[in-house]
Scaffold this motif. Structure first.
Motif, PDB file in Angstrom:
ATOM      1  N   TYR A  42       0.855  -1.162  -0.068  1.00  0.00           N
ATOM      2  CA  TYR A  42       0.093   0.150  -0.043  1.00  0.00           C
ATOM      3  C   TYR A  42       0.827   1.268   0.134  1.00  0.00           C
ATOM      4  N   PHE A  43       2.089   1.102   0.530  1.00  0.00           N
ATOM      5  CA  PHE A  43       2.750   2.412   0.863  1.00  0.00           C
ATOM      6  C   PHE A  43       4.160   2.497   0.174  1.00  0.00           C
ATOM      7  N   PHE A  44       4.571   1.305  -0.274  1.00  0.00           N
ATOM      8  CA  PHE A  44       5.646   1.183  -1.014  1.00  0.00           C
ATOM      9  C   PHE A  44       6.110  -0.110  -1.967  1.00  0.00           C
ATOM     10  N   ASN A  45       6.789  -0.149  -2.857  1.00  0.00           N
ATOM     11  CA  ASN A  45       7.410  -1.192  -3.843  1.00  0.00           C
ATOM     12  C   ASN A  45       8.586  -1.637  -3.069  1.00  0.00           C
ATOM     13  N   PHE A  46       8.845  -3.023  -2.757  1.00  0.00           N
ATOM     14  CA  PHE A  46      10.158  -3.446  -2.422  1.00  0.00           C
ATOM     15  C   PHE A  46      10.450  -4.800  -3.207  1.00  0.00           C
ATOM     16  N   THR A  74      15.700  -3.285  -2.209  1.00  0.00           N
ATOM     17  CA  THR A  74      15.301  -1.943  -3.003  1.00  0.00           C
ATOM     18  C   THR A  74      14.037  -1.679  -2.776  1.00  0.00           C
ATOM     19  N   VAL A  75      13.777  -0.271  -1.997  1.00  0.00           N
ATOM     20  CA  VAL A  75      12.560   0.139  -1.518  1.00  0.00           C
ATOM     21  C   VAL A  75      12.188   1.449  -2.154  1.00  0.00           C
ATOM     22  N   LYS A  76      10.950   1.569  -2.924  1.00  0.00           N
ATOM     23  CA  LYS A  76      10.519   2.508  -3.519  1.00  0.00           C
ATOM     24  C   LYS A  76       9.260   3.299  -2.952  1.00  0.00           C
ATOM     25  N   ASN A  77       9.176   4.591  -2.607  1.00  0.00           N
ATOM     26  CA  ASN A  77       7.985   5.073  -1.914  1.00  0.00           C
ATOM     27  C   ASN A  77       7.003   5.286  -3.072  1.00  0.00           C
ATOM     28  N   THR A  78       5.746   4.597  -3.150  1.00  0.00           N
ATOM     29  CA  THR A  78       4.786   4.924  -4.110  1.00  0.00           C
ATOM     30  C   THR A  78       3.516   5.347  -3.467  1.00  0.00           C
ATOM     31  N   PHE A  79       3.772   6.141  -2.194  1.00  0.00           N
ATOM     32  CA  PHE A  79       2.622   6.755  -1.432  1.00  0.00           C
ATOM     33  C   PHE A  79       2.479   8.053  -1.920  1.00  0.00           C
ATOM     34  N   GLN A  80       1.496   8.638  -1.648  1.00  0.00           N
ATOM     35  CA  GLN A  80       1.203  10.017  -2.252  1.00  0.00           C
ATOM     36  C   GLN A  80       1.929  11.227  -1.316  1.00  0.00           C
ATOM     37  N   GLU A  81       2.867  10.729  -0.262  1.00  0.00           N
ATOM     38  CA  GLU A  81       3.543  11.980   0.626  1.00  0.00           C
ATOM     39  C   GLU A  81       4.787  11.061   1.023  1.00  0.00           C
ATOM     40  N   ALA A 130      11.255  10.098   0.505  1.00  0.00           N
ATOM     41  CA  ALA A 130      10.517  11.179  -0.050  1.00  0.00           C
ATOM     42  C   ALA A 130       9.574  10.404  -1.186  1.00  0.00           C
ATOM     43  N   LYS A 131       8.544  11.296  -1.605  1.00  0.00           N
ATOM     44  CA  LYS A 131       7.320  10.660  -2.486  1.00  0.00           C
ATOM     45  C   LYS A 131       8.145  10.450  -3.846  1.00  0.00           C
TER      46      LYS A 131
END
Length: 176
Positions: A42-46, A74-81, A130-131
């Protein structure tokens, strides 16, 4: 007629949930992958890129009877903030006969600050993504020696204390 209306409502709900970008996995809230798979939370891809077990990492040696699992993620923020991340968001798990078949990264010491990473490749105990930002780093766990069939897992947790899907990335760690 009620059965048809109920079926249509369920179908509409499922389609609406799919449209929100949240992946419905199964009724148990469980999704699994393997090395290299991108897990979309829901918050990020890993992605767990690789993993190995060793008896020493940057001068750190595990307690007797344990080895170290070193996993590159590897973690990527996919959330709106922006989101605050913790290395303890992730656990290592293995198959055992006891209840203690998981561990958190070695930087966890029971305090909010945690221990400092042992090198600049290791993820910090707490960091802000960061977003849209992506970071790759190492997670280091103590696990019982002899376990190479492991997983790195993450469970979605929300502000209302509810939980979502639990993600498991299963792999056989190389021995180094």
């Amino acid at each position: 007629m009620k059965k048809i209306v109920s079926a249509l409502l369920v179908l509409t709900l499922v389609l609406a949930m799919m449209g929100c970008g949240r992946k419905t996995v199964d009724s148990d809230g469980y999704e699994e992958g393997k090395l290299g798979d991108t897990m979309k939370t829901y918050f990020f891809n890993f992605t767990v890129n690789s993993g190995y077990v060793t008896n020493e990492f940057e001068g750190y040696t595990p307690s007797e009877g344990n080895s170290l699992l070193v996993a590159e993620v590897t973690v990527k923020n996919t959330f709106q903030e922006d989101i605050e991340m913790y290395d303890t968001d992730f656990q290592a798990q293995w198959d055992s006969d006891g209840d203690e078949d998981f561990s958190v990264p070695i930087t966890y010491d029971g305090t909010d600050e945690g221990l400092a990473p042992l090198n600049d490749q290791q993820l910090a105990g707490t960091y802000t993504l960061a977003k849209g930002e992506e970071v790759t780093g190492l997670l280091v766990f103590e696990i019982p020696s002899g376990n190479t069939d492991v997983s790195v897992s993450y469970m979605e947790a929300f502000d209302d204390d509810s939980t979502g899907t639990t993600y498991f990335v299963f792999f056989t760690a190389e021995e180094k």
